[in-house]
Design an enzyme around this catalytic site. Structure first.
Site, mmCIF file in Angstrom:
data_model
loop_
_atom_site.group_PDB
_atom_site.id
_atom_site.type_symbol
_atom_site.label_atom_id
_atom_site.label_comp_id
_atom_site.label_asym_id
_atom_site.label_seq_id
_atom_site.Cartn_x
_atom_site.Cartn_y
_atom_site.Cartn_z
ATOM 1 N N SER A 143 0.776 -1.152 0.076
ATOM 2 C CA SER A 143 0.047 -0.032 -0.068
ATOM 3 C C SER A 143 0.839 1.163 -0.192
ATOM 4 O O SER A 143 1.912 1.238 0.597
ATOM 5 C CB SER A 143 -0.893 -0.053 1.121
ATOM 6 O OG SER A 143 -1.575 1.341 1.449
ATOM 7 N N TYR A 156 -3.241 -1.686 9.853
ATOM 8 C CA TYR A 156 -3.069 -2.268 8.302
ATOM 9 C C TYR A 156 -1.850 -1.851 7.601
ATOM 10 O O TYR A 156 -1.180 -2.777 6.955
ATOM 11 C CB TYR A 156 -4.337 -1.177 7.537
ATOM 12 C CG TYR A 156 -4.208 -1.534 6.070
ATOM 13 C CD1 TYR A 156 -4.924 -2.774 5.270
ATOM 14 C CD2 TYR A 156 -3.803 -0.560 5.165
ATOM 15 C CE1 TYR A 156 -4.757 -2.816 3.966
ATOM 16 C CE2 TYR A 156 -3.684 -0.685 3.820
ATOM 17 C CZ TYR A 156 -4.198 -2.013 3.344
ATOM 18 O OH TYR A 156 -4.039 -2.009 1.726
#
Length: 251
Positions: A143, A156
């Site tokens: 990400s 996350y």
């Protein structure tokens, strides 16, 4: 020989787009899905309509105890559909988002994220290494949030950061087999992530667009073809890299 790519979590979103992109470039695909069998069957049908072979297998990427059974079912699919005992590319794409400030993150939220995004990637890759052909490729999805921070995504992003480190170690340890390992880190994309927040919330969409040099958020079509290209022989010398695909987000 036609290359076979296994993509986790490919019944929708970036995984689906990657599967279709690979099929368009002449590859065959095995996709996994967690619970949406009808969506997975639709992806398989799309790929088959292109004249390529495809199979969908159920897999919970957060449940390590089921990986042995999955490997057995994968072997059966390879034998029955391709008359092969190995596949060529592994794309660890499956995942989900969760939003919580550090002070509010529960152990259950933390465990769910780590189990899918890091522990699952680690042990699924380990389980499948005997079936991955020498000279193959692994792509792990990360990400843009491992480079730029956004409050509420600590757990996350930390799990994705762990995957980036894991990718480098995989590249080192699998180099003797000619297997290249890279990480692809998308920026904000219009998908079902976080319930479609970026796609369906105009203010949030505009916020991320303003942070991006190209002036918009990403679309699945911005990511899938890039992953397909990374798996091609034209990019055989790219290894142990984190490649951000974000349109210049947060620069």
């Amino acid at each position: 020989m036609t290359k076979i790519t296994l993509i986790t979590g490919a019944s929708r979103g970036l995984g689906r787009n990657t599967a279709l992109s690979i099929a368009r470039t002449g590859g065959d695909v095995i996709i996994t899905y967690h619970s949406r069998s009808s969506d997975a069957d639709a992806v398989v049908a799309e790929i088959q309509a292109m004249g390529r072979k495809a199979v969908a297998l159920q897999l919970d990427c957060g449940a390590v105890s089921g990986f042995g059974d999955f490997a057995d079912r994968l072997q059966a699919a390879l034998r029955d559909t391709w008359q092969r005992s190995s596949f060529d590319h592994l794309v660890n794409n499956a995942g989900h988002g969760d939003y919580a400030m550090i002070a509010d993150t529960t152990e259950a939220q933390f465990d769910a994220l780590v189990n899918v995004h890091f522990k699952g990637v680690f042990f699924l890759t380990q389980t499948l290494l005997p079936l991955l052909a020498d000279g193959g490729r692994i792509v792990n999805l990360s990400s843009g949030l491992t480079r730029v921070s956004a409050p509420g995504f600590a757990a996350y992003s930390a799990a994705k950061g762990a995957v980036e480190v894991l990718s480098v170690y995989l590249a080192k340890e699998l180099g003797a087999r000619g297997i290249a390992v890279n990480t692809v880190a998308p920026g904000a994309i219009e998908t079902d992530f976080l319930g479609g927040a970026v796609r369906d919330t105009p203010d949030l969409n505009a916020q991320f667009a303003d942070m991006t040099a190209l002036g918009r958020v990403g679309m699945p079509d911005d990511i899938g073809p890039m992953v397909a290209s990374l798996l091609s022989d034209a990019n055989r010398w790219i290894n142990a890299q984190r490649i951000e695909v974000s349109g210049g987000q947060g620069i």
